[in-house]
Design a protein around this motif. Structure first.
Motif, mmCIF file in Angstrom:
data_model
loop_
_atom_site.group_PDB
_atom_site.id
_atom_site.type_symbol
_atom_site.label_atom_id
_atom_site.label_comp_id
_atom_site.label_asym_id
_atom_site.label_seq_id
_atom_site.Cartn_x
_atom_site.Cartn_y
_atom_site.Cartn_z
ATOM 1 N N ILE A 5 0.829 -1.199 0.000
ATOM 2 C CA ILE A 5 0.000 0.000 0.000
ATOM 3 C C ILE A 5 0.872 1.261 0.000
ATOM 4 O O ILE A 5 0.566 2.244 -0.687
ATOM 5 C CB ILE A 5 -0.948 -0.003 1.216
ATOM 6 N N SER A 6 1.973 1.244 0.721
ATOM 7 C CA SER A 6 2.864 2.403 0.747
ATOM 8 C C SER A 6 3.444 2.689 -0.637
ATOM 9 O O SER A 6 3.586 3.856 -1.035
ATOM 10 C CB SER A 6 3.998 2.169 1.749
ATOM 11 N N GLU A 7 3.771 1.648 -1.400
ATOM 12 C CA GLU A 7 4.311 1.818 -2.749
ATOM 13 C C GLU A 7 3.253 2.392 -3.688
ATOM 14 O O GLU A 7 3.554 3.269 -4.515
ATOM 15 C CB GLU A 7 4.810 0.479 -3.286
ATOM 16 N N ILE A 8 2.050 1.898 -3.537
ATOM 17 C CA ILE A 8 0.964 2.397 -4.396
ATOM 18 C C ILE A 8 0.690 3.864 -4.104
ATOM 19 O O ILE A 8 0.533 4.684 -5.017
ATOM 20 C CB ILE A 8 -0.299 1.547 -4.192
ATOM 21 N N VAL A 17 -2.906 5.092 4.651
ATOM 22 C CA VAL A 17 -3.303 4.978 6.059
ATOM 23 C C VAL A 17 -3.491 3.517 6.414
ATOM 24 O O VAL A 17 -3.722 2.665 5.558
ATOM 25 C CB VAL A 17 -4.604 5.765 6.343
ATOM 26 N N GLY A 18 -3.377 3.209 7.722
ATOM 27 C CA GLY A 18 -3.553 1.839 8.179
ATOM 28 C C GLY A 18 -2.289 1.021 8.008
ATOM 29 O O GLY A 18 -1.164 1.544 8.136
ATOM 30 N N ASN A 19 -2.448 -0.243 7.726
ATOM 31 C CA ASN A 19 -1.326 -1.154 7.549
ATOM 32 C C ASN A 19 -0.706 -0.932 6.165
ATOM 33 O O ASN A 19 -1.035 -1.614 5.193
ATOM 34 C CB ASN A 19 -1.800 -2.596 7.706
ATOM 35 N N VAL A 20 0.223 0.006 6.084
ATOM 36 C CA VAL A 20 0.776 0.408 4.786
ATOM 37 C C VAL A 20 1.697 -0.651 4.199
ATOM 38 O O VAL A 20 2.091 -0.554 3.027
ATOM 39 C CB VAL A 20 1.510 1.757 4.893
ATOM 40 N N ASP A 21 2.073 -1.665 4.999
ATOM 41 C CA ASP A 21 2.902 -2.751 4.481
ATOM 42 C C ASP A 21 2.075 -3.883 3.877
ATOM 43 O O ASP A 21 2.629 -4.848 3.340
ATOM 44 C CB ASP A 21 3.787 -3.315 5.592
ATOM 45 N N LEU A 22 0.757 -3.762 3.950
ATOM 46 C CA LEU A 22 -0.119 -4.771 3.368
ATOM 47 C C LEU A 22 0.105 -4.834 1.850
ATOM 48 O O LEU A 22 0.159 -3.801 1.175
ATOM 49 C CB LEU A 22 -1.580 -4.430 3.664
#
Length: 353
Positions: A5-8, A17-22
């Motif tokens: 999610i952080s990369e996106i 927001v939230g679990n950005v490593d998901l």
């Protein structure tokens, strides 16, 4: 390939927001998204669908309460369509080739830069040039003297005429034709269409003395600027003497016709089934809605928008939004439509005294 999610969010320039490593595997609509997918719901009207989705992460509108929707993570975006552009670019698989196919026919007098790929059953003629990093797919024909820039993608079935010049980063979708002869004919005497225009239909038309159409050949070509995209089954005709041109950054949809000698400016948009007749000029950033048309030998200014189905019969100044047939300013068009709508009631009042 799965993406966090952080990369996106970084690719979209948006907030995570939230679990950005998901990690998620692919974007999907909320109703069909699985637990490993990224649900797309960039408007509040999709809130119900997100609440029922199996996905653990979603792309949402800016002020969405992602936790109340039962998500583990979210990307919050301000401009949905811009986010969609960056998202699809991020997840798309780039086109790749395997060099020059043994089934391609490339002239010994053609020049291919390094890293060019040419698909099977493609022909590249004498003096043609293809720039580095360009992918020419199968069943393409590139005529004598044509030049294709760097990092272009020429899809299957494209036809590129003689001496056509194509810039860098150009995409030609399947079955595009660039550089066919223009539709240009003349009769010995005045044709019926010429007499109709001259008399303004005040005189009946009759068979001319000589109805044979003499072909005006296209000695010019086509110049396509950098970063242009032309949609499937669209055509750009060669100029008669000078070249037809399409400016940098212009995007042309499917089934569009650009006639001979036309000058299309930079960053224009021509939507499906639009047609531009010969020797017309479209200013920079003009937008032609679907099924719109522009007659020959007129000038459409910069930053002009033609609504869907609009037919332009005369010059249009910069910055206007026109609609209708013949095209007029949008507010005038709406007033005309309101007037037409009120005619039945008005006629009824007149009949009743």
């Amino acid at each position: 390939m799965a993406r966090r999610i952080s990369e996106i969010a970084a690719a979209l320039g948006a907030e995570a927001v939230g679990n950005v490593d998901l990690a998620v595997k692919r974007p999907q609509e909320p109703t069909s998204a699985g637990v490993n997918d990224l649900a797309l719901a960039m408007s509040a009207r999709y809130a119900g669908a997100v609440a029922a989705t199996k996905a653990k992460a979603a792309i949402l509108w800016k002020d969405a309460d992602w936790q109340a929707l039962g998500l583990d993570a979210a990307v919050l975006v301000e401009r949905p369509r811009l986010a969609m552009a960056h998202l699809t670019q991020s997840f798309d698989t780039p086109a790749s080739g395997d060099g020059v196919s043994e089934l391609a026919q490339v002239s010994a007098k053609a020049h291919l830069d390094e890293d060019v790929s040419v698909g099977p059953f493609t022909t590249i003629a004498d003096a043609a040039v293809v720039g580095s990093g360009t992918l020419v797919a199968s069943h393409v024909s590139v005529a004598d003297g044509a030049k294709i820039g760097r990092n272009c993608h020429i899809h299957p079935g494209v036809r590129i005429g003689r001496n056509v010049l194509i810039g860098d980063n150009v995409i030609l979708q399947p079955n595009v034709v660039v550089g066919a002869d223009g539709f240009s004919f003349v009769t010995e005497g005045l044709s019926n269409e010429e007499r109709a225009f001259m008399s303004l239909a005040k005189e009946p038309l009759s068979p001319p003395d000589d109805a044979i159409r003499h072909r005006i050949h296209s000695l010019g070509s086509v110049i396509i600027g950098d970063d242009v995209e032309i949609g499937a089954n669209s055509t750009v005709d060669a100029g008669t003497i000078r070249s037809t041109s399409v400016g940098r950054g212009t995007k042309i949809d499917n089934l569009v016709q650009v006639g001979h000698n036309v000058v299309v400016g930079e960053d224009c948009v021509l939507c499906a089934q639009a047609a531009v007749a010969g020797s017309t000029v479209l200013g920079d950033r003009s937008v032609l809605g679907g099924k719109s048309g522009v007659k020959d030998n007129v000038v459409v200014g910069k930053d002009v928008v033609l609504g869907g189905g609009a037919i332009v019969l005369g010059n249009v100044d910069d910055g206007h939004f026109v609609m209708g047939y013949p095209a007029v300013d949008m507010l005038d068009h709406r007033a005309q439509m309101r007037g037409l709508k009120s005619l039945p009631a008005l006629l009824k009042r007149l009949r009743n005294g």
